[in-house]
Design an enzyme around this catalytic site. Sequence first.
Site, mmCIF file in Angstrom:
data_model
loop_
_atom_site.group_PDB
_atom_site.id
_atom_site.type_symbol
_atom_site.label_atom_id
_atom_site.label_comp_id
_atom_site.label_asym_id
_atom_site.label_seq_id
_atom_site.Cartn_x
_atom_site.Cartn_y
_atom_site.Cartn_z
ATOM 1 N N HIS A 1 13.205 49.313 -16.722
ATOM 2 C CA HIS A 1 12.736 50.330 -15.917
ATOM 3 C C HIS A 1 11.720 51.232 -16.631
ATOM 4 O O HIS A 1 11.691 52.293 -16.362
ATOM 5 C CB HIS A 1 13.974 51.057 -15.410
ATOM 6 C CG HIS A 1 14.784 50.355 -14.493
ATOM 7 N ND1 HIS A 1 15.869 50.898 -13.679
ATOM 8 C CD2 HIS A 1 14.505 49.048 -13.940
ATOM 9 C CE1 HIS A 1 16.383 49.877 -12.976
ATOM 10 N NE2 HIS A 1 15.789 48.877 -13.054
ATOM 11 N N ARG B 279 27.274 56.973 -7.587
ATOM 12 C CA ARG B 279 25.899 56.893 -7.462
ATOM 13 C C ARG B 279 25.503 58.233 -6.919
ATOM 14 O O ARG B 279 24.099 58.740 -7.045
ATOM 15 C CB ARG B 279 25.348 55.587 -6.742
ATOM 16 C CG ARG B 279 23.799 55.530 -6.682
ATOM 17 C CD ARG B 279 23.209 54.330 -5.869
ATOM 18 N NE ARG B 279 22.121 54.405 -5.386
ATOM 19 C CZ ARG B 279 21.254 53.291 -5.167
ATOM 20 N NH1 ARG B 279 21.956 52.033 -4.851
ATOM 21 N NH2 ARG B 279 19.947 53.376 -5.061
ATOM 22 N N TYR C 29 9.431 52.835 -11.500
ATOM 23 C CA TYR C 29 10.162 53.587 -12.259
ATOM 24 C C TYR C 29 9.387 54.722 -12.997
ATOM 25 O O TYR C 29 9.937 55.748 -13.353
ATOM 26 C CB TYR C 29 11.234 52.935 -12.962
ATOM 27 C CG TYR C 29 12.233 52.380 -12.129
ATOM 28 C CD1 TYR C 29 13.212 53.050 -11.609
ATOM 29 C CD2 TYR C 29 12.094 51.275 -11.954
ATOM 30 C CE1 TYR C 29 14.282 52.604 -10.976
ATOM 31 C CE2 TYR C 29 12.988 50.417 -11.135
ATOM 32 C CZ TYR C 29 14.318 51.049 -10.609
ATOM 33 O OH TYR C 29 15.023 50.536 -9.767
ATOM 34 N N ASN D 96 23.032 47.813 -13.961
ATOM 35 C CA ASN D 96 22.316 49.041 -14.559
ATOM 36 C C ASN D 96 23.199 50.045 -15.232
ATOM 37 O O ASN D 96 24.439 50.309 -15.250
ATOM 38 C CB ASN D 96 21.481 49.734 -13.551
ATOM 39 C CG ASN D 96 20.285 48.894 -13.057
ATOM 40 O OD1 ASN D 96 19.591 48.419 -13.828
ATOM 41 N ND2 ASN D 96 20.076 48.721 -11.614
ATOM 42 N N CYS E 58 16.553 41.834 -14.854
ATOM 43 C CA CYS E 58 15.977 42.905 -13.788
ATOM 44 C C CYS E 58 15.046 42.137 -12.596
ATOM 45 O O CYS E 58 14.426 41.056 -13.035
ATOM 46 C CB CYS E 58 15.259 44.037 -14.639
ATOM 47 S SG CYS E 58 14.809 45.260 -13.432
#
Length: 421
Positions: free
Chosen positions: A194, A90, A244, A144, A164
């Site tokens: 998102h 990440r 987002y 995700n 989500c």
Amino acid sequence: MKLAVVGGGSTYTPELIDGFARLRDTLPIEELVLVDPAADRLELVGGLARRIFAKQGHPGRIVTTSDVDAGVADADAVLLQLRVGGQAARNQDETWPLECGCVGQETTGAGGLAKALRTVPVVLDIAERVRRTNPDAWIIDFTNPVGIVTRALLQAGHKAVGLCNVAIGFQRKFAKLLDVTPGEVHLDHVGLNHLTWETGVRLGGPGGDDVLPKLLAEHGDAVAEDLRMPREIVDRLGVVPSYYLRYYYQHDAVVEELRTKPSRAAEVAEMERQLLEMYGDPALDEKPALLGKRGGAFYSEAAVDLAASLLGNGGSPHQVVNTVNNGTLPFLPDDAVIEVQAAVDATGATPLAAPALDPLYTGLIANVTAYEELALKAALHGGRDRVFTALLAHPLVGQYAYAERLTDSLLAHNREHLAWA
């Protein structure tokens, strides 16, 4: 009832356990299996999970295992919450795109594509194991990028619904601002995972009065602050975009912001170190306050509600989920996965009629849907050209030179996770 959580060694799992304990009448779990290859983390998380159940008087049995097949066998539902490559991967997703002046983020843009490429093959392998051991089990995906992963699952014929926490977060926050109970708030929530907007906030259900104009007039500053967007953006749109949308509406400003501070992955890695140390304390029998900063607020409530409905044990009749389009948004392909209000029961999730959308939203939704289709092809079949094409199609990349450079960076940072690279 048996549930399995793949990725059960996550430091966030105690939030899920707390929800299972508090909401046991909605979802009466007899056996909960936490599945994770990281045996050391799993032991710490599993120990705290058992103590939480014991403190709250939950009679269910909690089992831990690194064996996916054994863990999912005979499960009524399997929750997926895994992170291939962990926080180290990440951290890369959030940093190397910045070198090109593009947003570094783990679920969208170039970083989001990298996560999809790493994740889709692993999730599909797990789903096949579920199908072999128990073809009737529901798969609830919280992994995700949820839209792409759920589309992969559905295209492969699995019984899957994506989840989500953005919508339930808005529901809870709006209810507090309006001084009503969360159950009274129904969101006209529409878009992709998102990439969503709240185009209406209704009291009492889908046909209730829309109080969004009142909400923005009286609490616009609070809403904008929560989104980390200027109030002017929210007022001009007249709707509430998800957090987002910052990456689209304020791209360059966000890039500069990200360049000046540690990555979110670095922050989370330090939190995880502290949390695991806390979880090792045999006196701890509740989720620690620090976990609230980890992210994923209200995930447990959303997961319980969805699982209860899918397993025919009640649950809210309407929930925001990720599911197949099937004409709901007529400008998208039928097999696209959208995030909308749906009627959820033991047969699955059926989208409610979506509100009419302005071209401002339909254009971006269609663009990102096209990217997601190309991203899924790259995840399923590999190849540098497919990666490049997906990046070129993404509205946060879009330029040939950027797509070329980002493709090389993505492959260089992810070779150990891509069998074809």
